[in-house]
Design a protein around this motif. Structure first.
Motif, mmCIF file in Angstrom:
data_model
loop_
_atom_site.group_PDB
_atom_site.id
_atom_site.type_symbol
_atom_site.label_atom_id
_atom_site.label_comp_id
_atom_site.label_asym_id
_atom_site.label_seq_id
_atom_site.Cartn_x
_atom_site.Cartn_y
_atom_site.Cartn_z
ATOM 1 N N MET A 220 0.849 -1.162 0.000
ATOM 2 C CA MET A 220 0.000 0.000 0.000
ATOM 3 C C MET A 220 0.904 1.236 0.000
ATOM 4 S SD MET A 220 -2.767 1.247 2.916
ATOM 5 C CE MET A 220 -4.030 0.081 2.550
ATOM 6 N N SER A 221 0.609 2.197 -0.872
ATOM 7 C CA SER A 221 1.414 3.409 -0.936
ATOM 8 C C SER A 221 1.167 4.256 0.309
ATOM 9 C CB SER A 221 1.063 4.210 -2.187
ATOM 10 O OG SER A 221 -0.208 4.803 -2.052
ATOM 11 N N ASP A 222 2.131 5.125 0.617
ATOM 12 C CA ASP A 222 1.980 6.005 1.785
ATOM 13 C C ASP A 222 0.742 6.887 1.664
ATOM 14 O OD1 ASP A 222 4.248 4.945 2.859
ATOM 15 O OD2 ASP A 222 5.498 6.724 2.557
ATOM 16 N N GLY A 223 0.515 7.433 0.471
ATOM 17 C CA GLY A 223 -0.629 8.309 0.258
ATOM 18 C C GLY A 223 -1.946 7.590 0.488
ATOM 19 N N LEU A 224 -2.050 6.387 -0.026
ATOM 20 C CA LEU A 224 -3.279 5.606 0.153
ATOM 21 C C LEU A 224 -3.465 5.221 1.623
ATOM 22 C CD1 LEU A 224 -5.762 4.263 -1.042
ATOM 23 C CD2 LEU A 224 -4.332 2.271 -1.578
ATOM 24 N N ALA A 225 -2.372 4.866 2.280
ATOM 25 C CA ALA A 225 -2.444 4.516 3.704
ATOM 26 C C ALA A 225 -2.927 5.706 4.523
ATOM 27 C CB ALA A 225 -1.082 4.047 4.203
ATOM 28 N N LEU B 165 1.466 9.104 10.829
ATOM 29 C CA LEU B 165 0.253 8.294 11.003
ATOM 30 C C LEU B 165 -0.550 8.789 12.206
ATOM 31 C CD1 LEU B 165 1.720 4.722 10.379
ATOM 32 C CD2 LEU B 165 0.181 5.992 8.860
ATOM 33 N N LEU B 166 0.126 9.072 13.295
ATOM 34 C CA LEU B 166 -0.529 9.559 14.499
ATOM 35 C C LEU B 166 -1.244 10.881 14.244
ATOM 36 C CD1 LEU B 166 -1.025 9.399 17.581
ATOM 37 C CD2 LEU B 166 1.189 10.541 17.871
ATOM 38 N N LEU C 16 -4.643 8.383 3.455
ATOM 39 C CA LEU C 16 -6.026 8.710 3.093
ATOM 40 C C LEU C 16 -7.005 7.734 3.752
ATOM 41 C CD1 LEU C 16 -8.044 10.400 1.467
ATOM 42 C CD2 LEU C 16 -7.663 8.838 -0.450
ATOM 43 N N THR C 17 -6.663 6.462 3.736
ATOM 44 C CA THR C 17 -7.513 5.445 4.363
ATOM 45 C C THR C 17 -7.601 5.670 5.869
ATOM 46 O OG1 THR C 17 -6.876 3.863 2.646
ATOM 47 C CG2 THR C 17 -7.840 2.953 4.659
ATOM 48 N N LEU C 18 -6.466 5.982 6.492
ATOM 49 C CA LEU C 18 -6.456 6.233 7.934
ATOM 50 C C LEU C 18 -7.265 7.484 8.270
ATOM 51 C CD1 LEU C 18 -5.487 5.544 10.770
ATOM 52 C CD2 LEU C 18 -3.389 6.832 10.277
ATOM 53 N N PHE C 19 -7.106 8.543 7.492
ATOM 54 C CA PHE C 19 -7.870 9.763 7.720
ATOM 55 C C PHE C 19 -9.369 9.475 7.617
ATOM 56 C CE2 PHE C 19 -10.190 13.470 6.303
ATOM 57 C CZ PHE C 19 -9.808 14.425 7.232
ATOM 58 N N SER C 20 -9.763 8.791 6.556
ATOM 59 C CA SER C 20 -11.184 8.478 6.343
ATOM 60 C C SER C 20 -11.740 7.630 7.478
ATOM 61 C CB SER C 20 -11.380 7.750 5.015
ATOM 62 O OG SER C 20 -10.922 8.539 3.947
ATOM 63 N N SER C 21 -11.004 6.616 7.877
ATOM 64 C CA SER C 21 -11.452 5.739 8.951
ATOM 65 C C SER C 21 -11.544 6.503 10.277
ATOM 66 C CB SER C 21 -10.496 4.560 9.094
ATOM 67 O OG SER C 21 -10.868 3.743 10.175
ATOM 68 N N SER C 22 -10.565 7.350 10.534
ATOM 69 C CA SER C 22 -10.563 8.136 11.773
ATOM 70 C C SER C 22 -11.727 9.120 11.796
ATOM 71 C CB SER C 22 -9.253 8.898 11.914
ATOM 72 O OG SER C 22 -8.179 8.007 11.990
ATOM 73 N N ILE D 158 -5.306 11.663 14.400
ATOM 74 C CA ILE D 158 -5.823 12.679 15.327
ATOM 75 C C ILE D 158 -6.636 13.724 14.573
ATOM 76 C CG2 ILE D 158 -5.150 14.610 16.817
ATOM 77 C CD1 ILE D 158 -2.786 12.799 17.759
ATOM 78 N N ILE D 159 -6.116 14.207 13.467
ATOM 79 C CA ILE D 159 -6.827 15.238 12.694
ATOM 80 C C ILE D 159 -8.158 14.694 12.173
ATOM 81 C CG2 ILE D 159 -6.778 16.612 10.570
ATOM 82 C CD1 ILE D 159 -3.738 16.968 11.076
#
Length: 142
Positions: A1-6, A43-44, A8-14, A48-49
């Motif tokens: 998984m690319s950093d950008g996709l990771a 990632l952190l 974006l996925t983390l932001f969306s899930s959060s 948080i954001i």
């Protein structure tokens, strides 16, 4: 998984995890911390954001909502907010109750800056603890 996709996925899930919609941001954060080469601090911060913005979305929805109907959890959340004010939002990370606290903070028209501050602090502490435990666990096993 690319950093950008990771990210974006983390932001969306959060973000979704902080709203009334289901999410799994804690599981995703731990997974990404243990499997991708992305900077853990990045990632952190993204988690948080996203989660803080999701909580603030609940505050905005609360400001737009009509008077809530009575319910046991609602009464408890209302009591906390009326007693402690914005600092009660340190508990905004709690499942279900945290969503109610954010919605009611908006409905009660609590001051925007203090609401934002306490939501940010409460949600940050949860992700910081989770990140530290995950990273310490990784170093323990290596």
């Amino acid at each position: 998984m690319s950093d950008g996709l990771a990210l974006l996925t983390l932001f969306s899930s959060s973000f979704l995890s902080a709203t009334l919609l289901p999410g799994n941001s804690e599981v995703l954060l731990v997974t990404l911390l243990t499997t991708v080469e992305t900077n853990p601090l990045l990632l952190l911060v993204v988690a948080i954001i996203g989660n803080t913005l999701g909580g603030l979305t609940n505050v905005i929805i609360g400001r737009l909502a009509p008077s809530p109907k009575h319910h046991q959890r609602l009464e408890l959340a209302m009591t906390w907010l009326q007693r402690y004010g914005s600092p009660a939002l340190l508990l905004s990370w709690l499942p279900i109750m945290g969503d109610l606290l954010c919605l009611l903070a908006g409905w009660l028209r609590l001051p925007w800056w203090s609401v934002t501050f306490f939501i940010l602090v409460g949600k940050s502490l949860r992700y910081i603890v989770l990140t530290v435990i995950t990273l310490k666990g990784l170093s323990f096993f290596s």
